[in-house]
Motif scaffolding. Structure first.
Motif, PDB file in Angstrom:
ATOM      1  N   VAL A 116     107.659  49.514  61.575  1.00 36.61           N
ATOM      2  CA  VAL A 116     108.800  48.461  62.689  1.00 36.61           C
ATOM      3  C   VAL A 116     108.134  47.428  62.726  1.00 36.61           C
ATOM      4  CG1 VAL A 116     109.733  48.101  64.444  1.00 36.61           C
ATOM      5  CG2 VAL A 116     109.588  50.488  64.108  1.00 36.61           C
ATOM      6  N   GLY A 117     108.559  45.907  61.822  1.00 35.80           N
ATOM      7  CA  GLY A 117     108.620  45.028  61.761  1.00 35.80           C
ATOM      8  C   GLY A 117     107.832  44.005  60.054  1.00 35.80           C
ATOM      9  N   CYS A 118     107.608  44.935  59.251  1.00 34.04           N
ATOM     10  CA  CYS A 118     107.066  45.099  58.374  1.00 34.04           C
ATOM     11  C   CYS A 118     107.440  46.438  57.674  1.00 34.04           C
ATOM     12  CB  CYS A 118     105.715  44.822  58.069  1.00 34.04           C
ATOM     13  SG  CYS A 118     104.356  46.134  58.782  1.00 34.04           S
ATOM     14  N   ILE A 119     106.512  46.215  56.085  1.00 36.96           N
ATOM     15  CA  ILE A 119     106.424  47.797  54.993  1.00 36.96           C
ATOM     16  C   ILE A 119     104.847  47.751  54.742  1.00 36.96           C
ATOM     17  CG2 ILE A 119     107.234  45.766  53.338  1.00 36.96           C
ATOM     18  CD1 ILE A 119     109.005  48.489  52.213  1.00 36.96           C
ATOM     19  N   ASN A 120     104.174  49.237  54.239  1.00 36.44           N
ATOM     20  CA  ASN A 120     103.574  49.354  53.557  1.00 36.44           C
ATOM     21  C   ASN A 120     103.513  50.118  52.554  1.00 36.44           C
ATOM     22  OD1 ASN A 120     101.038  49.833  52.676  1.00 36.44           O
ATOM     23  ND2 ASN A 120     100.518  50.732  54.746  1.00 36.44           N
ATOM     24  N   TYR A 121     103.389  49.650  50.991  1.00 34.82           N
ATOM     25  CA  TYR A 121     103.715  51.027  50.628  1.00 34.82           C
ATOM     26  C   TYR A 121     102.818  50.077  49.026  1.00 34.82           C
ATOM     27  CZ  TYR A 121     106.702  47.395  47.434  1.00 34.82           C
ATOM     28  OH  TYR A 121     106.480  46.554  46.865  1.00 34.82           O
ATOM     29  N   ASN A 122     102.827  51.409  48.109  1.00 35.16           N
ATOM     30  CA  ASN A 122     101.728  51.001  46.507  1.00 35.16           C
ATOM     31  C   ASN A 122     100.622  50.160  47.246  1.00 35.16           C
ATOM     32  OD1 ASN A 122     102.092  50.903  44.361  1.00 35.16           O
ATOM     33  ND2 ASN A 122     103.297  49.775  43.025  1.00 35.16           N
ATOM     34  N   ASN A 123      99.823  50.360  47.898  1.00 35.15           N
ATOM     35  CA  ASN A 123      98.167  49.738  48.118  1.00 35.15           C
ATOM     36  C   ASN A 123      98.783  48.522  48.803  1.00 35.15           C
ATOM     37  OD1 ASN A 123      96.871  52.098  47.463  1.00 35.15           O
ATOM     38  ND2 ASN A 123      97.401  52.009  45.264  1.00 35.15           N
ATOM     39  N   GLY A 124      99.922  47.883  48.713  1.00 38.26           N
ATOM     40  CA  GLY A 124     100.206  46.624  49.079  1.00 38.26           C
ATOM     41  C   GLY A 124      99.672  46.376  50.772  1.00 38.26           C
ATOM     42  N   GLY A 125      99.001  47.099  51.524  1.00 36.79           N
ATOM     43  CA  GLY A 125      98.598  46.688  53.385  1.00 36.79           C
ATOM     44  C   GLY A 125     100.195  46.471  53.534  1.00 36.79           C
ATOM     45  N   ASN A 126     100.093  45.942  55.221  1.00 34.44           N
ATOM     46  CA  ASN A 126     101.632  45.389  55.667  1.00 34.44           C
ATOM     47  C   ASN A 126     101.655  44.002  55.267  1.00 34.44           C
ATOM     48  OD1 ASN A 126     101.208  47.884  57.458  1.00 34.44           O
ATOM     49  ND2 ASN A 126     100.109  47.044  58.632  1.00 34.44           N
ATOM     50  N   ALA A 127     103.385  43.892  54.621  1.00 28.25           N
ATOM     51  CA  ALA A 127     103.417  42.409  54.107  1.00 28.25           C
ATOM     52  C   ALA A 127     105.196  42.453  54.314  1.00 28.25           C
ATOM     53  CB  ALA A 127     103.682  43.475  52.422  1.00 28.25           C
ATOM     54  N   GLN A 128     106.212  41.513  54.317  1.00 26.02           N
ATOM     55  CA  GLN A 128     107.079  41.195  54.352  1.00 26.02           C
ATOM     56  C   GLN A 128     107.570  41.280  55.993  1.00 26.02           C
ATOM     57  OE1 GLN A 128     109.537  43.059  51.351  1.00 26.02           O
ATOM     58  NE2 GLN A 128     108.047  42.399  50.226  1.00 26.02           N
ATOM     59  N   PHE A 129     106.868  41.117  56.741  1.00 31.82           N
ATOM     60  CA  PHE A 129     106.373  40.778  58.216  1.00 31.82           C
ATOM     61  C   PHE A 129     108.563  40.096  58.544  1.00 31.82           C
ATOM     62  CE2 PHE A 129     102.603  41.240  57.608  1.00 31.82           C
ATOM     63  CZ  PHE A 129     102.127  42.292  58.557  1.00 31.82           C
ATOM     64  N   PHE A 130     108.968  40.809  59.711  1.00 33.62           N
ATOM     65  CA  PHE A 130     110.371  40.056  60.121  1.00 33.62           C
ATOM     66  C   PHE A 130     109.558  38.961  60.741  1.00 33.62           C
ATOM     67  CE2 PHE A 130     113.531  40.584  63.531  1.00 33.62           C
ATOM     68  CZ  PHE A 130     114.397  39.703  62.568  1.00 33.62           C
ATOM     69  N   ASP A 131     110.526  38.274  60.906  1.00 32.72           N
ATOM     70  CA  ASP A 131     110.504  37.065  61.714  1.00 32.72           C
ATOM     71  C   ASP A 131     111.439  36.191  63.272  1.00 32.72           C
ATOM     72  OD1 ASP A 131     108.752  34.456  62.964  1.00 32.72           O
ATOM     73  OD2 ASP A 131     110.124  33.003  61.380  1.00 32.72           O
ATOM     74  N   GLY A 132     110.704  37.530  64.119  1.00 34.49           N
ATOM     75  CA  GLY A 132     111.883  36.695  65.487  1.00 34.49           C
ATOM     76  C   GLY A 132     111.550  38.458  66.140  1.00 34.49           C
ATOM     77  N   GLU A 133     112.194  38.788  66.155  1.00 30.17           N
ATOM     78  CA  GLU A 133     111.786  40.184  67.181  1.00 30.17           C
ATOM     79  C   GLU A 133     113.019  41.431  67.246  1.00 30.17           C
ATOM     80  OE1 GLU A 133     111.494  39.075  72.414  1.00 30.17           O
ATOM     81  OE2 GLU A 133     112.046  37.383  71.581  1.00 30.17           O
ATOM     82  N   ILE A 134     112.101  43.116  67.408  1.00 31.66           N
ATOM     83  CA  ILE A 134     113.040  44.377  67.333  1.00 31.66           C
ATOM     84  C   ILE A 134     112.543  45.001  68.739  1.00 31.66           C
ATOM     85  CG2 ILE A 134     112.784  46.074  65.966  1.00 31.66           C
ATOM     86  CD1 ILE A 134     111.318  44.055  63.837  1.00 31.66           C
ATOM     87  N   ARG A 135     113.579  45.605  68.672  1.00 30.06           N
ATOM     88  CA  ARG A 135     113.474  46.181  69.995  1.00 30.06           C
ATOM     89  C   ARG A 135     114.124  47.552  69.666  1.00 30.06           C
ATOM     90  NH1 ARG A 135     117.389  45.755  74.189  1.00 30.06           N
ATOM     91  NH2 ARG A 135     119.083  43.842  74.245  1.00 30.06           N
ATOM     92  N   ASP A 136     114.128  48.435  70.758  1.00 30.43           N
ATOM     93  CA  ASP A 136     114.842  49.548  70.757  1.00 30.43           C
ATOM     94  C   ASP A 136     115.409  50.250  69.516  1.00 30.43           C
ATOM     95  OD1 ASP A 136     116.108  51.504  71.778  1.00 30.43           O
ATOM     96  OD2 ASP A 136     118.703  50.687  72.395  1.00 30.43           O
ATOM     97  N   VAL A 137     114.785  50.728  68.336  1.00 27.60           N
ATOM     98  CA  VAL A 137     114.216  51.288  67.317  1.00 27.60           C
ATOM     99  C   VAL A 137     114.625  52.511  67.048  1.00 27.60           C
ATOM    100  CG1 VAL A 137     113.326  51.989  65.547  1.00 27.60           C
ATOM    101  CG2 VAL A 137     112.956  50.149  65.806  1.00 27.60           C
ATOM    102  N   ARG A 138     115.669  53.258  66.882  1.00 24.78           N
ATOM    103  CA  ARG A 138     116.164  55.299  67.372  1.00 24.78           C
ATOM    104  C   ARG A 138     116.483  55.137  65.757  1.00 24.78           C
ATOM    105  NH1 ARG A 138     120.001  55.298  72.412  1.00 24.78           N
ATOM    106  NH2 ARG A 138     119.763  53.437  73.277  1.00 24.78           N
ATOM    107  N   ILE A 139     115.638  56.664  65.343  1.00 24.41           N
ATOM    108  CA  ILE A 139     115.637  57.295  64.350  1.00 24.41           C
ATOM    109  C   ILE A 139     116.687  58.864  64.445  1.00 24.41           C
ATOM    110  CG2 ILE A 139     114.880  57.881  62.514  1.00 24.41           C
ATOM    111  CD1 ILE A 139     114.002  55.170  61.975  1.00 24.41           C
TER     112      ILE A 139
END
Length: 189
Positions: A116-139
């Motif tokens: 939540v708030g970034c991505i991690n794939y293909n040996n890249g580590g955490n990247a592409q962070f969301f600049d702001g706030e995130i709440r109440d994540v539902r899947i």
């Protein structure tokens, strides 16, 4: 397969120039992922990439105005094609790639890095962070209907999701969750 991802977001920048991820799941060692993000120009975007090839990518036709205000955003995959929602309504949207719009989790066998708030794939580590706030994540492990999405936005949809993070403590800059395939259930998330 089908599923629904939703979250409340509030951005700190207007019409972001980067691609800040809201919710994502990737394969830590391969070029495959699914994400929901605010893309360049402030468009809401969802994308599924499998083995380095994009199966589908969909964007809203207009920027979402999330600067300093809370918006409810979601992607629903009903097994036919994904649909984006903003504040309980599906706005005009366009597929930039539609190789196979039916794909969801079953297309990406190695997904193991939920964020939540970034991505991690293909040996890249955490990247592409969301600049702001995130709440109440539902899947949800099923596709919500248009009526259910409107109810979720208005807080009258009282069904417990498969996974849920309230994120109301206001600390940290991302959520990491190592996905065990059994967490996803038979339909995926």
């Amino acid at each position: 397969t089908s599923g629904t991802w939703s979250a409340w977001i509030r951005s700190d920048e207007d019409d972001a120039s980067d691609d800040g991820k809201i919710i994502s799941i990737g394969d830590a060692s391969a070029d495959e992922y699914i994400y929901l993000s605010i893309a360049a120009g402030g468009l809401l975007k969802a994308k599924l990439q499998d083995g380095g090839a994009t199966d589908w990518a969909v964007d809203t036709d207009a920027a979402v105005d999330d600067l300093d205000k809370w918006l409810h955003v979601a992607v629903v995959q009903d097994g036919t094609e994904p649909v984006l929602y903003v504040n309980g309504v599906a706005p005009a949207q366009t597929f930039s790639t539609s190789t196979d719009k039916t794909e969801w989790f079953s297309a990406c066998a190695g997904l193991d890095e939920f964020r939540v708030g970034c991505i991690n794939y293909n040996n890249g580590g955490n990247a592409q962070f969301f600049d702001g706030e995130i709440r109440d994540v539902r899947i949800f492990d099923y596709a919500l209907s248009a009526d259910q999405m409107a109810s979720l936005y208005s807080n009258t949809y009282n069904v417990t999701p498969r996974l849920w993070w309230k994120l109301d403590e206001k600390t940290g800059n991302a959520v990491q969750y190592g996905i065990n395939p059994s967490d996803l259930g038979t339909a995926g998330v």
